[in-house]
Scaffold this active site. Structure first.
Site, PDB file in Angstrom:
ATOM      1  CG  HIS A   1      -0.933   9.223  -1.502  1.00 29.10           C
ATOM      2  ND1 HIS A   1      -0.748   7.522  -1.959  1.00 29.10           N
ATOM      3  CD2 HIS A   1      -1.872   9.629  -0.352  1.00 29.10           C
ATOM      4  CE1 HIS A   1      -1.693   7.336  -0.570  1.00 29.10           C
ATOM      5  NE2 HIS A   1      -2.554   8.011  -0.383  1.00 29.10           N
TER       6      HIS A   1
ATOM      7  CB  CYS B   1      -4.237  16.635   2.468  1.00 30.05           C
ATOM      8  SG  CYS B   1      -6.156  17.498   4.014  1.00 30.05           S
TER       9      CYS B   1
ATOM     10  CB  CYS C   1      -3.784   4.664  -0.096  1.00 31.71           C
ATOM     11  SG  CYS C   1      -5.621   5.345  -0.535  1.00 31.71           S
TER      12      CYS C   1
ATOM     13  CE  LYS D   1       1.210  18.200   3.139  1.00 32.23           C
ATOM     14  NZ  LYS D   1       1.632  18.792   1.590  1.00 32.23           N
TER      15      LYS D   1
END
Lengths: 385, 84
Positions: A331, A205, A82, A327
């Site tokens: 992402h 998440c 990431c 969030k």
């Protein structure tokens, strides 16, 4: 050689059913090249995590170069889970700083929505050890859930208080045109949302989405060729940690985050108090707390309290995730580090519109691969008036 | 490696990866073995309510998953509550 961002471009994050990985990369790249006025960059670096899985496509450097009509230009992909976008920027910065290139186009891109959710989870788990963590079925969310429980236990923090972070992210995203979720949520929404991996709920998440972001880094020698306002990239730093968080002596310390942050600040000759805002890697609620505490912006165990009291709001002492963060903005993993960088650029060139932080001079971007396994930190500075 | 240890942290994973759908909900834990080494494992043979931080567990040998179209079975260790 001083390094500057001469322009940015990005797509909205979300479901791009009609656009391919390359379409998204092209859209962001063209916008950033046009904005900067640098139509033929010396080099192209692509940040991406799992195009091989999502699109059965690798060899992104040459493919994107050719799509842009720039075949012949040196181009390649770099990967750091990431943090792929962040490490792409780190590589690009080194090229310009060293004088090897006068201009580098950096493109972060990820296509995530074309594959089933279980396959997305499997692709994300490639950030962890294939022979061990993946083999046992421990998804990335489950690891963060175990980390959350440890953090809550160690510092006697309530799960409810961590909801301050997703609530804040969504609030900032409501006014960001490129955000995936432009709607507010309440702490009650977070509490009532579906448990994914106890104690983590779905609203703890970051979401799954497609997107691409790009910027053109230039050396000071070609600043006269640039068309748009520029922001200086004052330092770029990457650090790594023990690979899996459960191997670490202190499992709730983000040492790569701390090292990358300290190193970036030292290289820039700055102090922590010089930072006016942070684009933070808020992949999970607990990660916000641990990152803020590991960098030294909050005392250990206090980040959620500081968040609840408004310290990290757009008008607060240290705004974070100014366009909604991972969030709210979304992402698209390999693109995230470049989105953060683009957002910092908009803040420091006064182009953040309704999301503008008041009078910022220095912005920090924090982009994490795995659970603080690879962390990239960038510091950007506003040009003197 | 020691065969017993204590749970340091755990989770109940409800949305599994495709290969592990048959295991959902799946209890996963980090266990500190008696030699202080920490390992990751699935916890089996008990309900979610029986697990807490500090629970004593012992290693057991189990099927972990089956792989691909050939359905090759992969084995490994998991942990169960140690009642002794």
């Amino acid at each position: 050689m001083k390094v500057f961002s001469a322009g940015v471009g990005f797509t909205r994050v979300g479901d791009h059913w009609t656009k391919s990985l390359v379409d998204l990369a092209e859209e962001a790249a063209v916008k950033s090249l046009k904005s900067s006025g640098i139509t033929v960059p010396d080099f192209i670096i692509v940040g991406n995590m799992f195009s091989a899985v999502s699109s059965r496509q690798e060899h992104l450097g040459a493919l994107i170069a050719d799509t842009l009509g720039l075949s012949g230009t040196p181009a390649y992909k770099v990967e750091g889970a990431c943090a792929s976008g962040g490490v792409a920027l780190n590589a690009a910065n080194a090229l310009v700083k060293s004088g090897e290139a006068d201009s580098v186009l950096v493109v972060g891109v990820e296509k995530m929505r074309d594959i089933e959710p279980g396959e997305v989870a499997r692709a994300l788990s490639m950030a962890e050890n294939a022979e061990y963590t993946q083999f046992l079925g421990a998804s990335f969310v489950s690891l963060n859930a175990m980390l959350t429980r440890l953090y809550l236990e160690k510092y006697s923090v309530s799960l409810e208080s961590l909801a301050a972070f997703p609530v804040l992210a969504h609030r900032n995203a409501t006014t960001a045109d490129h955000a995936q979720f432009r709607k507010t949520i309440t702490p009650q929404d977070v509490a009532k949302s579906l448990p994914v991996s106890d104690p983590v709920r779905v609203l703890d998440c970051a979401p799954v989405g497609d997107g691409a972001a790009a910027t053109v880094l230039v050396g000071e020698n070609i600043l006269p060729d640039c068309k748009s306002p520029v922001a200086e990239l004052v330092s770029s730093s990457v650090a790594t940690n023990r690979f899996s968080f459960y191997e670490r002596e202190d499992m709730v310390d983000f040492s790569a985050t701390r090292k990358a942050c300290q190193n970036a600040i030292e290289k820039a000759g700055l102090t922590l108090s010089d930072i006016d805002f942070v684009e933070l890697h808020d992949a999970f609620s607990v990660v916000v707390a641990l990152a803020l505490e590991s960098m030294g912006f909050s005392e250990r165990g206090h980040a959620a309290v500081d968040g609840t009291s408004g310290d990290f709001d757009l008008e607060g002492k240290l705004p974070i995730g100014t366009f909604g963060g991972l969030k709210g903005r979304g992402h698209p993993v390999g693109a995230t580090g470049v989105y953060q960088f683009c957002e910092a650029y908009l803040q420091l060139t006064g182009q953040a519109k309704l999301n503008q932080v008041q009078d910022p001079k220095i912005g920090l971007t924090h982009n994490m691969g795995g659970i603080d396994t690879t962390t990239a930190v960038h510091l950007l500075r506003r040009m003197d008036d | 490696m020691p065969k017993t240890g204590n749970i340091v942290t755990y989770t109940v994973l409800r949305e599994t990866m495709t290969r592990f759908e048959a295991h959902a909900p799946m209890i996963l834990a980090i266990i500190q073995l008696e030699n202080q080494v920490k390992v990751l494992s699935q916890i089996v043979d008990c309900s979610e309510d029986a697990i807490k931080i500090g629970s004593r567990v012992k290693a057991v040998f189990r099927k972990v998953a089956s792989n691909g179209d050939s359905d090759t079975i992969q084995y490994g260790y998991k942990f169960a509550i140690d009642t002794q």
